[in-house]
Design a protein around this motif. Structure first.
Motif, PDB file in Angstrom:
ATOM      1  N   LYS A 271      23.182  26.173 -41.653  1.00  0.00           N
ATOM      2  CA  LYS A 271      23.825  27.012 -40.877  1.00  0.00           C
ATOM      3  C   LYS A 271      24.482  28.442 -40.826  1.00  0.00           C
ATOM      4  N   VAL A 272      24.424  29.337 -42.340  1.00  0.00           N
ATOM      5  CA  VAL A 272      24.285  30.552 -42.621  1.00  0.00           C
ATOM      6  C   VAL A 272      23.630  31.238 -42.357  1.00  0.00           C
ATOM      7  N   ASN A 273      22.089  30.929 -42.685  1.00  0.00           N
ATOM      8  CA  ASN A 273      21.011  31.796 -42.734  1.00  0.00           C
ATOM      9  C   ASN A 273      19.567  30.923 -42.011  1.00  0.00           C
ATOM     10  N   ASP A 274      19.131  31.549 -40.707  1.00  0.00           N
ATOM     11  CA  ASP A 274      18.232  30.557 -39.769  1.00  0.00           C
ATOM     12  C   ASP A 274      16.996  30.856 -40.453  1.00  0.00           C
ATOM     13  N   CYS A 275      17.145  31.893 -42.199  1.00  0.00           N
ATOM     14  CA  CYS A 275      15.466  31.605 -42.550  1.00  0.00           C
ATOM     15  C   CYS A 275      15.548  31.117 -43.570  1.00  0.00           C
ATOM     16  N   ILE A 276      16.262  29.804 -43.088  1.00  0.00           N
ATOM     17  CA  ILE A 276      15.933  28.297 -44.292  1.00  0.00           C
ATOM     18  C   ILE A 276      16.378  27.582 -43.525  1.00  0.00           C
ATOM     19  N   LEU A 277      15.371  26.550 -44.122  1.00  0.00           N
ATOM     20  CA  LEU A 277      15.472  24.947 -42.823  1.00  0.00           C
ATOM     21  C   LEU A 277      15.361  24.121 -44.030  1.00  0.00           C
ATOM     22  N   LEU A 278      16.202  23.363 -44.242  1.00  0.00           N
ATOM     23  CA  LEU A 278      16.272  22.229 -45.495  1.00  0.00           C
ATOM     24  C   LEU A 278      15.631  21.128 -44.874  1.00  0.00           C
ATOM     25  N   ASP A 279      15.706  20.131 -45.731  1.00  0.00           N
ATOM     26  CA  ASP A 279      14.154  18.834 -45.212  1.00  0.00           C
ATOM     27  C   ASP A 279      15.250  17.779 -46.108  1.00  0.00           C
ATOM     28  N   ILE A 280      16.061  17.211 -45.367  1.00  0.00           N
ATOM     29  CA  ILE A 280      17.228  15.976 -45.450  1.00  0.00           C
ATOM     30  C   ILE A 280      15.999  15.108 -45.824  1.00  0.00           C
ATOM     31  N   ASP A 281      16.290  14.156 -47.357  1.00  0.00           N
ATOM     32  CA  ASP A 281      16.083  12.336 -47.462  1.00  0.00           C
ATOM     33  C   ASP A 281      17.325  11.468 -46.676  1.00  0.00           C
ATOM     34  N   GLN A 282      15.663  10.458 -46.732  1.00  0.00           N
ATOM     35  CA  GLN A 282      16.826   9.349 -46.526  1.00  0.00           C
ATOM     36  C   GLN A 282      18.135   8.939 -47.296  1.00  0.00           C
ATOM     37  N   ASP A 283      17.873   9.831 -48.202  1.00  0.00           N
ATOM     38  CA  ASP A 283      19.714   9.340 -48.836  1.00  0.00           C
ATOM     39  C   ASP A 283      20.874  10.581 -48.425  1.00  0.00           C
ATOM     40  N   GLY A 284      20.440  11.263 -47.718  1.00  0.00           N
ATOM     41  CA  GLY A 284      21.048  11.818 -47.366  1.00  0.00           C
ATOM     42  C   GLY A 284      21.036  13.733 -48.451  1.00  0.00           C
ATOM     43  N   LYS A 285      20.398  13.690 -48.983  1.00  0.00           N
ATOM     44  CA  LYS A 285      20.289  14.505 -49.823  1.00  0.00           C
ATOM     45  C   LYS A 285      18.556  15.645 -49.825  1.00  0.00           C
ATOM     46  N   ILE A 286      18.706  16.961 -50.270  1.00  0.00           N
ATOM     47  CA  ILE A 286      18.157  17.990 -49.836  1.00  0.00           C
ATOM     48  C   ILE A 286      16.872  17.460 -49.875  1.00  0.00           C
ATOM     49  N   ALA A 287      15.832  17.563 -49.785  1.00  0.00           N
ATOM     50  CA  ALA A 287      14.122  16.675 -50.297  1.00  0.00           C
ATOM     51  C   ALA A 287      14.153  18.336 -51.019  1.00  0.00           C
ATOM     52  N   GLY A 288      13.837  19.722 -50.058  1.00  0.00           N
ATOM     53  CA  GLY A 288      13.284  20.783 -50.725  1.00  0.00           C
ATOM     54  C   GLY A 288      13.846  21.897 -48.974  1.00  0.00           C
ATOM     55  N   PHE A 289      13.300  22.155 -48.827  1.00  0.00           N
ATOM     56  CA  PHE A 289      13.365  23.391 -47.937  1.00  0.00           C
ATOM     57  C   PHE A 289      12.437  24.527 -47.639  1.00  0.00           C
ATOM     58  N   GLU A 290      12.433  25.314 -46.623  1.00  0.00           N
ATOM     59  CA  GLU A 290      11.596  26.162 -46.244  1.00  0.00           C
ATOM     60  C   GLU A 290      12.088  27.400 -45.810  1.00  0.00           C
ATOM     61  N   GLY A 291      11.574  28.355 -46.539  1.00  0.00           N
ATOM     62  CA  GLY A 291      12.227  29.550 -46.511  1.00  0.00           C
ATOM     63  C   GLY A 291      11.086  30.861 -45.090  1.00  0.00           C
ATOM     64  N   PHE A 292      11.679  31.359 -44.266  1.00  0.00           N
ATOM     65  CA  PHE A 292      10.762  31.475 -44.144  1.00  0.00           C
ATOM     66  C   PHE A 292      10.921  33.675 -43.947  1.00  0.00           C
ATOM     67  N   GLY A 293      10.327  34.552 -43.570  1.00  0.00           N
ATOM     68  CA  GLY A 293      11.048  35.971 -44.048  1.00  0.00           C
ATOM     69  C   GLY A 293      10.811  36.545 -44.953  1.00  0.00           C
ATOM     70  N   GLU A 294      11.891  37.052 -45.167  1.00  0.00           N
ATOM     71  CA  GLU A 294      12.572  37.668 -46.779  1.00  0.00           C
ATOM     72  C   GLU A 294      12.756  36.793 -47.555  1.00  0.00           C
ATOM     73  N   PRO A 295      13.531  35.542 -47.640  1.00  0.00           N
ATOM     74  CA  PRO A 295      13.592  34.075 -47.896  1.00  0.00           C
ATOM     75  C   PRO A 295      11.885  34.069 -48.888  1.00  0.00           C
ATOM     76  N   ALA A 296      10.423  33.464 -48.119  1.00  0.00           N
ATOM     77  CA  ALA A 296       9.771  33.560 -48.364  1.00  0.00           C
ATOM     78  C   ALA A 296       9.101  34.264 -48.752  1.00  0.00           C
ATOM     79  N   HIS A 297       8.849  35.607 -49.047  1.00  0.00           N
ATOM     80  CA  HIS A 297       8.289  36.832 -49.505  1.00  0.00           C
ATOM     81  C   HIS A 297       9.036  36.880 -51.182  1.00  0.00           C
ATOM     82  N   LEU A 298      10.601  36.347 -51.229  1.00  0.00           N
ATOM     83  CA  LEU A 298      11.240  36.609 -52.333  1.00  0.00           C
ATOM     84  C   LEU A 298      10.407  35.254 -53.712  1.00  0.00           C
ATOM     85  N   CYS A 299       9.990  34.120 -52.524  1.00  0.00           N
ATOM     86  CA  CYS A 299       9.974  32.741 -53.617  1.00  0.00           C
ATOM     87  C   CYS A 299       8.349  32.419 -53.841  1.00  0.00           C
ATOM     88  N   ALA A 300       7.443  33.503 -53.032  1.00  0.00           N
ATOM     89  CA  ALA A 300       5.925  33.669 -53.413  1.00  0.00           C
ATOM     90  C   ALA A 300       5.610  33.918 -54.627  1.00  0.00           C
TER      91      ALA A 300
END
Length: 129
Positions: free
Chosen positions: A32-61
């Motif tokens: 909700k606070v940053n549109d460069c981060i997309l959350l993948d929510i699993d069947q238990d309602g927990k974050i399984a992982g997330f994608e980062g675009f733009g700056e978050p992606a460059h920082l995680c690379a």
């Protein structure tokens, strides 16, 4: 063990919070606070992982292929892309606290996994000794 993947063509980083083989996503939603981060929510309602675009992606690379991603303490597991930056704002969702080095939640600095994360064997393998 791949915990971070990076694709140079779309400049996209993916960080697994669950082991990839158990990463069966039910839905995706934008942080909700940053549109460069997309959350993948699993069947238990927990974050399984997330994608980062733009700056978050460059920082995680640079973490692609690293075997030690997290620092663990009594509060849980912590991952920082900006080691010496102060945390000025945080946003918590599904047991994950996303940290930012600015007050507008745009400068991604890392995240914290709280005690509700029950994937300790996976996370422990990725933790600094």
């Amino acid at each position: 063990m791949k915990a971070v993947t990076y694709d140079t063509d779309p400049e996209l980083a993916y960080i697994y919070v669950h082991p990839p083989e158990k990463n069966r996503n039910k839905r995706s939603e934008e942080l909700k606070v940053n549109d460069c981060i997309l959350l993948d929510i699993d069947q238990d309602g927990k974050i399984a992982g997330f994608e980062g675009f733009g700056e978050p992606a460059h920082l995680c690379a640079p973490f692609t292929g690293k075997s030690r991603l997290y620092v663990k303490d009594s509060d849980g597991y912590h991952f920082r892309v900006r080691q010496h930056a102060s945390i000025r704002s945080c946003y918590t969702v599904y047991g994950v606290t996303f940290c930012f080095s600015d007050g507008d939640d745009q400068e991604f600095a890392g995240f914290d996994l709280d005690g509700t994360m029950n994937h300790s064997a996976f996370l422990q393998r990725l933790t600094e000794k």
